[in-house]
Scaffold this motif. Structure first.
Motif, PDB file in Angstrom:
ATOM      1  N   GLN A  61       0.382  -1.376   0.009  1.00 43.85           N
ATOM      2  CA  GLN A  61      -0.080   0.057   0.464  1.00 43.85           C
ATOM      3  C   GLN A  61       1.127   1.409   0.347  1.00 43.85           C
ATOM      4  N   VAL A  62       1.280   2.111  -0.941  1.00 42.73           N
ATOM      5  CA  VAL A  62       2.160   3.648  -1.078  1.00 42.73           C
ATOM      6  C   VAL A  62       0.939   4.284  -1.887  1.00 42.73           C
ATOM      7  N   HIS A  63       0.894   5.445  -1.812  1.00 36.03           N
ATOM      8  CA  HIS A  63       0.439   6.464  -3.017  1.00 36.03           C
ATOM      9  C   HIS A  63       1.605   7.105  -3.306  1.00 36.03           C
ATOM     10  N   PHE A  64       2.156   7.131  -4.827  1.00 30.40           N
ATOM     11  CA  PHE A  64       3.221   7.407  -5.019  1.00 30.40           C
ATOM     12  C   PHE A  64       2.573   9.348  -6.172  1.00 30.40           C
ATOM     13  N   ARG A  65       1.394   9.044  -6.082  1.00 30.85           N
ATOM     14  CA  ARG A  65       1.022  10.558  -6.752  1.00 30.85           C
ATOM     15  C   ARG A  65       1.121  11.272  -7.959  1.00 30.85           C
ATOM     16  N   GLU A  66       0.933  10.039  -8.783  1.00 27.83           N
ATOM     17  CA  GLU A  66       1.995   9.950  -9.651  1.00 27.83           C
ATOM     18  C   GLU A  66      -0.276   9.601 -11.041  1.00 27.83           C
ATOM     19  N   ALA A  73       5.205  14.055  -5.037  1.00 26.82           N
ATOM     20  CA  ALA A  73       6.034  13.064  -5.025  1.00 26.82           C
ATOM     21  C   ALA A  73       5.547  12.805  -6.330  1.00 26.82           C
ATOM     22  N   THR A  74       7.090  11.732  -7.402  1.00 23.45           N
ATOM     23  CA  THR A  74       6.315  11.014  -8.284  1.00 23.45           C
ATOM     24  C   THR A  74       6.272   8.893  -8.055  1.00 23.45           C
ATOM     25  N   ILE A  75       6.244   8.955  -9.714  1.00 20.99           N
ATOM     26  CA  ILE A  75       6.338   7.068  -9.077  1.00 20.99           C
ATOM     27  C   ILE A  75       8.034   7.051  -9.209  1.00 20.99           C
ATOM     28  N   GLU A  76       9.006   7.948  -9.599  1.00 18.60           N
ATOM     29  CA  GLU A  76      10.487   7.668  -9.916  1.00 18.60           C
ATOM     30  C   GLU A  76      10.783   8.237  -8.568  1.00 18.60           C
ATOM     31  N   THR A  77      10.951   9.214  -7.376  1.00 19.25           N
ATOM     32  CA  THR A  77      11.227   9.509  -6.556  1.00 19.25           C
ATOM     33  C   THR A  77      10.753   8.901  -5.610  1.00 19.25           C
ATOM     34  N   GLU A  78      10.075   8.420  -5.021  1.00 24.11           N
ATOM     35  CA  GLU A  78       9.003   7.540  -3.901  1.00 24.11           C
ATOM     36  C   GLU A  78       9.442   6.362  -3.611  1.00 24.11           C
ATOM     37  N   SER A  79       9.985   5.625  -5.506  1.00 22.02           N
ATOM     38  CA  SER A  79      10.591   4.030  -5.682  1.00 22.02           C
ATOM     39  C   SER A  79      11.915   4.092  -5.735  1.00 22.02           C
ATOM     40  N   LYS A  80      12.877   5.015  -6.030  1.00 24.51           N
ATOM     41  CA  LYS A  80      14.202   4.888  -5.527  1.00 24.51           C
ATOM     42  C   LYS A  80      14.202   5.569  -4.378  1.00 24.51           C
ATOM     43  N   ALA A  81      13.514   6.314  -3.632  1.00 27.93           N
ATOM     44  CA  ALA A  81      13.415   5.891  -2.347  1.00 27.93           C
ATOM     45  C   ALA A  81      13.132   4.828  -1.571  1.00 27.93           C
ATOM     46  N   ALA A 313       2.515   8.347   2.429  1.00 27.61           N
ATOM     47  CA  ALA A 313       1.241   9.176   1.339  1.00 27.61           C
ATOM     48  C   ALA A 313       1.570  10.551   1.259  1.00 27.61           C
ATOM     49  N   PRO A 314       3.402  11.264   1.068  1.00 29.01           N
ATOM     50  CA  PRO A 314       3.885  12.019   1.066  1.00 29.01           C
ATOM     51  C   PRO A 314       2.283  12.722   0.506  1.00 29.01           C
ATOM     52  N   TYR A 401      12.757  11.638   0.043  1.00 28.70           N
ATOM     53  CA  TYR A 401      11.557  11.605  -0.620  1.00 28.70           C
ATOM     54  C   TYR A 401      11.236  12.724  -1.288  1.00 28.70           C
ATOM     55  N   LYS A 402      10.551  13.091  -2.155  1.00 27.64           N
ATOM     56  CA  LYS A 402      10.053  14.268  -2.872  1.00 27.64           C
ATOM     57  C   LYS A 402       9.884  15.315  -1.708  1.00 27.64           C
ATOM     58  N   CYS A 403       9.140  15.119  -0.848  1.00 28.16           N
ATOM     59  CA  CYS A 403       8.314  16.120   0.000  1.00 28.16           C
ATOM     60  C   CYS A 403       9.676  16.801   0.943  1.00 28.16           C
TER      61      CYS A 403
END
Length: 446
Positions: A61-66, A73-81, A313-314, A401-403
């Motif tokens: 369960q994640v919310h990557f916001r894209e 956030a984006t799928i790229e930034t949050e998956s990297k984290a 969920a950033p 995280y992007k946030c």
């Protein structure tokens, strides 16, 4: 074919810890043995030096916001984290903008992930009061499941029509994952607090507004409907001790029709932390009492609760620093979930074997994910090395995280992730990202 040889690891897998080597050829685990010799001159050797080798976390369960909310956030930034935190696969939620409530919109998210994700991925399809026809088109072998918001949603994703709910539960072949909070109870509680405080409601009131009663009413109702219709139900982010008694440990996980998840924040924080953390620990469902936290851990350990997730969920810090009524719920967790669990291990609360069971084995079993979640010959090489004696303090400069913030800022964790492998490629190594690798869409044995 590229190969990687991990030497001298303490391998945590399927209820035991053994010392040994793991050979990876291409994207799969080729051999597990007490000693493995180097196969070729170009084999990459990783000396684990008695660090612990775990199957990568599967975060259900994640919310990557894209798309649509990419300022957070984006799928790229949050998956990297996530890969820096030892998460090798994730399942992302449908409440983006636009919401993933049609096949076309769902596939657009898969296309974004195929181009940008660092970790393996799948997405939940979103249910509404009027998209049953689209739900019935979803291929269970290619999509993680169906997400239903039975409380606290955005847009039109609150599914609150009883006939629609029974129709969905009766007809879908998908695993149903549900957010369970009773909206009527929450509205009544909120109105009473607004009458007293206006918009400046004290943050400590959050678990009173989004109360134990609101959670229990909704969870118990969803379970009764699943029992009536025979639906496969997974209850997300259980947050109260009372709810844990709705779930059973009398069957092996693979035979259960009703399962449950608990999140890192509900295992770590309590309502006492609102005084210092404020809106940074404002989640839905709310962080509640110490008794709830202790009850959740007990249910996790005795197998009434089946998996651990993050509900990452950033929101931006600017958004989170608003007053109660305007501060959104949710926070970033994927980078620090595993080290938080390892800290609980250091405190004697949970074993390494149980951490692996609840974060890797069980998500794979529960969602019937193909060839992942275990350290087995022939399985995909999604692996994580952790050093249990390498302290690191969470600071702004090491948050990915992007946030740009974390509810764990200032905490020193005793453990750290040293290496993460995705499909046999080392994508994270000692705080660096040497390779992007090729993340894959999860497939399911259904």
């Amino acid at each position: 074919m590229k190969s990687v040889l991990i030497k001298n690891a303490k391998i945590v897998n399927e209820g035991q810890i053994i010392k040994g080597d793991v050979l990876i050829e291409g994207d799969r685990i080729a051999e597990i043995s007490s000693t493995i010799s180097m196969k070729s001159a170009d084999t990459k050797i990783i000396d684990a030096d008695e660090c612990y080798l775990l199957p990568g976390m599967i975060d259900d369960q994640v919310h990557f916001r894209e798309p649509g909310l990419t300022h957070k956030a984006t799928i790229e930034t949050e998956s990297k984290a996530a890969v820096a935190g030892g998460i090798t696969s994730f399942i992302e939620m449908p409440n983006t903008n636009p919401q993933a409530t049609t096949i076309e919109l769902l596939e657009e998210k898969f296309e974004i992930a195929a181009k940008t994700s660092w970790a393996n991925y799948s997405f939940m399809f979103g249910g509404t009061n009027d998209n049953l026809d689209e739900i019935l088109k979803v291929d269970p072998k290619k999509v993680a499941g169906l997400k239903l918001f039975l409380g606290s949603s955005t847009g039109n994703m609150l599914v609150d029509d009883p006939k629609t709910l029974e129709n969905i539960f009766s007809k879908t072949k998908l695993l149903i994952s549900a957010h369970c909070e009773d909206e009527a109870t929450i509205k009544t509680n909120l109105a009473a607090h607004q009458a007293q405080y206006g918009d400046d409601i004290p943050m400590e009131c959050h678990p009173i507004i989004r109360s134990e009663e609101a959670c229990y009413i909704s969870s118990s109702s969803a379970i009764k409907l699943a029992e009536k219709t025979g639906a496969r139900l997974h209850v997300f982010h259980v947050s109260t001790e009372k709810e844990t008694h709705l779930f059973s440990n009398k069957k092996p996980l693979a035979e259960k029709k009703i399962t449950a998840e608990v999140c890192i924040h509900h295992l770590w924080f309590s309502d006492e932390d609102y005084k210092t953390k404020g809106s940074k620990i404002k989640w839905n469902p709310a962080v509640k009492t110490k008794n709830d936290r202790d009850g959740l851990l007990k249910a996790l350990l005795d197998d009434r609760i089946d998996v651990i997730a993050t509900d990452h969920a950033p929101h931006t810090l600017e958004e989170k620093t608003n007053n109660y009524s305007n501060a959104p719920s949710g926070g970033p967790l994927v980078q620090h979930a595993l080290v938080a669990l390892l800290e609980m291990h250091h405190k004697g609360k949970i074993s390494l074997e149980k951490i692996v069971e609840k974060t890797a084995h069980n998500p794979a079993i529960l969602f019937q994910i193909k060839d992942r979640g275990f350290i087995r010959e022939g399985y995909k090489a999604d692996l994580v090395l952790v050093d249990l004696n390498s302290p690191r303090t969470v600071k702004k400069e090491n948050i990915l995280y992007k946030c740009g913030w974390s509810p764990f800022e200032g905490i020193t964790f005793k453990s750290r992730v040293t290496h993460t492998l995705i499909n046999g490629t080392v994508v994270y190594e000692n705080s660096k990202f040497p390779n992007k690798g090729k993340a894959e869409r999860l497939t399911f044995n259904r």
